[in-house]
Design a protein around this motif. Structure first.
Motif, PDB file in Angstrom:
ATOM      1  N   PRO A   1       0.813  -1.222   0.000  1.00 15.40           N
ATOM      2  CA  PRO A   1       0.000   0.000   0.000  1.00 15.40           C
ATOM      3  C   PRO A   1       0.845   1.270   0.000  1.00 15.40           C
ATOM      4  O   PRO A   1       1.967   1.297   0.525  1.00 15.40           O
ATOM      5  CB  PRO A   1      -0.802  -0.114   1.306  1.00 15.40           C
ATOM      6  N   ASN A   2       0.292   2.324  -0.582  1.00 15.11           N
ATOM      7  CA  ASN A   2       0.865   3.654  -0.465  1.00 15.11           C
ATOM      8  C   ASN A   2       0.498   4.189   0.915  1.00 15.11           C
ATOM      9  O   ASN A   2      -0.608   4.690   1.123  1.00 15.11           O
ATOM     10  CB  ASN A   2       0.321   4.577  -1.554  1.00 15.11           C
ATOM     11  N   LEU A   3       1.419   4.062   1.845  1.00 13.54           N
ATOM     12  CA  LEU A   3       1.185   4.375   3.252  1.00 13.54           C
ATOM     13  C   LEU A   3       0.058   3.491   3.771  1.00 13.54           C
ATOM     14  O   LEU A   3       0.298   2.342   4.115  1.00 13.54           O
ATOM     15  CB  LEU A   3       0.893   5.869   3.449  1.00 13.54           C
ATOM     16  N   VAL A   4      -1.199   4.005   3.796  1.00 13.52           N
ATOM     17  CA  VAL A   4      -2.321   3.159   4.231  1.00 13.52           C
ATOM     18  C   VAL A   4      -3.268   2.827   3.078  1.00 13.52           C
ATOM     19  O   VAL A   4      -4.165   2.001   3.230  1.00 13.52           O
ATOM     20  CB  VAL A   4      -3.121   3.833   5.362  1.00 13.52           C
ATOM     21  N   ARG A   5      -3.077   3.457   1.924  1.00 12.94           N
ATOM     22  CA  ARG A   5      -3.991   3.276   0.794  1.00 12.94           C
ATOM     23  C   ARG A   5      -3.598   2.034   0.013  1.00 12.94           C
ATOM     24  O   ARG A   5      -2.532   1.972  -0.602  1.00 12.94           O
ATOM     25  CB  ARG A   5      -3.978   4.507  -0.111  1.00 12.94           C
ATOM     26  N   THR A   6      -4.459   1.021   0.054  1.00 17.45           N
ATOM     27  CA  THR A   6      -4.173  -0.227  -0.653  1.00 17.45           C
ATOM     28  C   THR A   6      -4.457  -0.086  -2.145  1.00 17.45           C
ATOM     29  O   THR A   6      -4.953   0.948  -2.614  1.00 17.45           O
ATOM     30  CB  THR A   6      -5.020  -1.379  -0.086  1.00 17.45           C
ATOM     31  N   CYS A   7      -4.174  -1.152  -2.879  1.00 14.80           N
ATOM     32  CA  CYS A   7      -4.375  -1.155  -4.335  1.00 14.80           C
ATOM     33  C   CYS A   7      -5.785  -1.602  -4.716  1.00 14.80           C
ATOM     34  O   CYS A   7      -6.000  -2.141  -5.809  1.00 14.80           O
ATOM     35  CB  CYS A   7      -3.334  -2.044  -5.004  1.00 14.80           C
ATOM     36  N   THR A   8      -6.736  -1.381  -3.840  1.00 17.80           N
ATOM     37  CA  THR A   8      -8.129  -1.703  -4.137  1.00 17.80           C
ATOM     38  C   THR A   8      -8.656  -0.808  -5.256  1.00 17.80           C
ATOM     39  O   THR A   8      -8.425   0.408  -5.263  1.00 17.80           O
ATOM     40  CB  THR A   8      -8.998  -1.520  -2.878  1.00 17.80           C
ATOM     41  N   THR A   9      -9.361  -1.408  -6.206  1.00 15.93           N
ATOM     42  CA  THR A   9      -9.966  -0.661  -7.308  1.00 15.93           C
ATOM     43  C   THR A   9     -11.438  -0.406  -6.997  1.00 15.93           C
ATOM     44  O   THR A   9     -11.998  -1.000  -6.071  1.00 15.93           O
ATOM     45  CB  THR A   9      -9.859  -1.457  -8.614  1.00 15.93           C
ATOM     46  N   PRO A  10     -12.110   0.468  -7.747  1.00 16.09           N
ATOM     47  CA  PRO A  10     -13.560   0.594  -7.596  1.00 16.09           C
ATOM     48  C   PRO A  10     -14.236  -0.756  -7.873  1.00 16.09           C
ATOM     49  O   PRO A  10     -13.654  -1.638  -8.521  1.00 16.09           O
ATOM     50  CB  PRO A  10     -13.931   1.629  -8.660  1.00 16.09           C
TER      51      PRO A  10
ATOM     52  N   PHE B   1       5.054   7.108   0.118  1.00 18.55           N
ATOM     53  CA  PHE B   1       4.911   7.333   1.558  1.00 18.55           C
ATOM     54  C   PHE B   1       3.820   8.356   1.865  1.00 18.55           C
ATOM     55  O   PHE B   1       3.890   9.064   2.866  1.00 18.55           O
ATOM     56  CB  PHE B   1       6.255   7.766   2.142  1.00 18.55           C
ATOM     57  N   PHE B   2       2.847   8.411   1.005  1.00 16.14           N
ATOM     58  CA  PHE B   2       1.627   9.172   1.275  1.00 16.14           C
ATOM     59  C   PHE B   2       0.475   8.388   0.644  1.00 16.14           C
ATOM     60  O   PHE B   2       0.691   7.590  -0.269  1.00 16.14           O
ATOM     61  CB  PHE B   2       1.709  10.596   0.726  1.00 16.14           C
TER      62      PHE B   2
END
Length: 598
Positions: free
Chosen positions: A132-141, A208-209
């Motif tokens: 993940p980008n920091l806490v944002r995972t690679c989840t798509t819509p 890292f964001f």
């Protein structure tokens, strides 16, 4: 492969030697005034039998078992298998075994696939999400990301010249650095990195964001999708999983006042979490078990207790090590430390009892149909603390609904703003409705239980609070029971590791800085134990008919000298070739394979 197994074998010898250095005579090696038998080996240890017991084929099989799973991220099935492997191996050697469990938070892939725009599978092609980008995972819509695949080379501005990537999916050839980020800056909706055998190019592929930029590793023939429209669909959630530290205690024939703790770790990590077999990480696990096998066969010659500790969570902020240190505390304050853990256990047990009572109270009536007077009678019976447990559980469900309402209101506002903020019509009405629902949800989340049932039935319906509350209470009970178990485990660790007069920690980590027979130690300890170290390694060389100039021993490597910075002296690098104690770095804490230990 043969060289790797040789190095792993000698690493086990190095770790075993480090143990025997401290095991030979308990009364001769106090922690600071460390001395050793001057170049002679203990007659209680059959070193030839010990050396023969370490077999390359068995080591290879053990390492293969430890790395069989595609990933050993903490808390995953692969890591749990490795943890069980360690426990079974130690128990099979007759050691007293126990575990210390604790929660870790890791990204878990629910699904990840690439198809054509109509959802049909593309044979031979697979994708895996990056870290993940920091806490944002690679989840798509939910509908996925649909777009034309554009080959952008490295993704740099030079490679992008003349190519239009806005709203498209960038196919990137991985190189070192962050040149790929230019494709994202120019509007690529997702990044497909072509798989590479070079591990260095995987660095710098996470930010890292919390950038909403799905990135995937593509395996298969990438060129077949260039210029075609594909659909990327993935769901990756942060989940709380349970990991554990595994301990095995090897006791000497007579009670001892000191202990050796041989430490390894079971988990692995990768920038592509689903591809983390951890071949190098597994060397610590394999070496520790090899050391345990060697020492178990020589139990009669031991003078100190040996504790084997296989820790998880190394790549979750060293959670396993943190839990170990939290349990052990300060050696000079053992009783206050135990009291501190016992207080935490008492608090966890109290919370568990309150949740159990809340479930009994909830199940004893049709709670959501109770009138105010009946509810007051219920809480007079069970107490206000139990009522607060139910109120907190309901509040948690409503807060989840509030978060969803915030997302829906933000989406409606974006759509309304994109169409120049009309003052009437469907978009305007949808935006206003979403804001009203958000205000109602926030008001409901701050109401008490009686007011909630009386005034916010619509919110209870929308949030499905009535239907979900019983399951939420059960989850709270499961969490409370787990918290009690964690504290019980910590007390067991504290009682086992915190009672010794002195404790020596040994880390058999795969590292080339001291060579495969290298032992790194505290300055004073290393200096006084140097003759014994040379005697043991010399015996190993003679047993296997090696010359001390054999290139496979890699004595030309450097080792880090930690030093003590006394008088402003900074850490230096020492060359071991002509040092009489060439198998020890004199200024590191106790350890083997070149890794420091406290």
């Amino acid at each position: 492969m043969n060289r790797a197994l040789f190095l792993l074998s000698t690493l086990i010898i190095s770790g075993t030697a480090a143990c025997f250095i401290l095991l030979q005579a308990q009364d001769q090696i106090p922690v600071v005034k460390a001395t050793a038998r001057q170049g002679e080996l203990s007659g209680r240890i059959d070193f030839n039998a010990l050396f023969e017991s370490i077999k390359t084929g068995e080591i290879a099989d053990l390492h293969a078992s430890a790395t069989a799973a595609p990933t050993r991220l903490a808390g995953t099935g692969g890591e749990q298998f490795a943890s069980k492997l360690v426990k079974d191996e130690l128990a099979g050697l007759g050691l007293e075994t126990f575990v210390q469990s604790y929660p870790v938070t890791v990204p878990v892939t629910k699904w990840c696939r690439i198809t054509d725009e109509n959802g049909h599978v593309l044979p031979g092609l697979t994708i895996s999400p990056f870290w993940p980008n920091l806490v944002r995972t690679c989840t798509t819509p939910p509908e996925g990301i649909i777009g034309e695949v554009v080959d952008v080379g490295r993704g740099s501005l030079l490679d992008l010249d003349g190519k239009h990537v806005a709203g498209k999916i960038a196919l990137v050839t991985m190189t070192e650095g962050m040149a790929w980020l230019d494709a994202a800056k120019l509007g690529a909706t997702a990044i497909l990195f072509v798989a590479s055998d070079d591990p260095k190019v995987y660095n710098d592929k996470a930010l890292f964001f919390p950038a909403n930029l799905p990135r995937f590793l593509l395996t298969g023939s990438a060129q077949r999708i260039v210029g075609k429209t594909v659909r990327l669909s993935a769901r990756v959630d942060w989940e709380v999983r349970e990991a554990r530290n595994v301990f095995g205690v090897l006791s000497p024939p007579t009670p001892s006042e000191e202990a050796l703790v041989v430490v390894s770790h079971t988990d692995s990590w990768s920038l592509v979490p689903d591809h983390a077999p951890g071949y190098q990480d597994a060397c610590t696990l394999t070496s520790m078990i090899g050391i345990a096998r060697a020492l178990a066969d020589q139990r009669a010659g031991l003078s100190r207790t040996v504790i084997f500790a296989s820790l998880s969570g190394r790549y979750c902020a060293s959670e396993g090590l943190r839990r170990l240190l939290d349990a052990v505390g300060s050696r000079s304050r053992f009783e206050p430390n135990i009291f501190r853990i016992q207080r935490r256990l008492a608090a966890a047990q109290q919370q568990r009892q309150l949740v159990e009572d809340a479930i009994i109270a909830f199940d004893s009536v049709d709670y959501w149909s109770l009138k105010a007077t009946d509810e007051a009678r219920l809480w007079r019976q069970f107490g206000q603390s139990v009522r607060e447990v139910l109120a907190s559980t309901v509040e948690g469900l409503l807060n989840q609904h509030v978060n969803g309402a915030i997302d829906r209101a933000a989406h409606a506002r974006v759509q309304w703003s994109k169409h120049k903020r009309p003052v009437e019509g469907p978009l305007y009405n949808k935006f206003q409705d979403s804001m009203r629902q958000l205000k109602r949800a926030r008001a409901a989340a701050s109401a008490d239980l009686v007011g909630l049932k009386k005034l916010f039935g619509d919110v209870l319906d929308a949030a499905q609070t009535r239907e979900l509350s019983r399951d939420a209470l059960q989850k709270s009970l499961d969490d409370a029971q787990a918290a009690c178990r964690y504290e019980h485990d910590s007390i067991r660790v504290a009682n086992t590791l915190g009672k010794w007069k002195n404790t020596y920690y040994i880390f058999p980590l795969h590292d080339s800085s001291t060579g495969p027979l290298g032992v790194a130690s505290d300055t004073t300890l290393g200096k006084n134990l140097r003759p014994t170290i040379s005697a043991i390694t010399g015996a190993w060389l003679r047993h296997h008919h090696f010359s001390d100039e054999d290139p496979r021993l890699r004595k030309k490597e450097f080792v880090l000298d930690q030093g003590r910075r006394e008088g402003g002296r900074q850490p230096t690098l020492l060359r071991l070739r002509r040092n009489p104690g060439r198998y020890v770095a004199p200024d590191l804490a106790v350890g083997s394979g070149g890794i420091m230990a406290p």
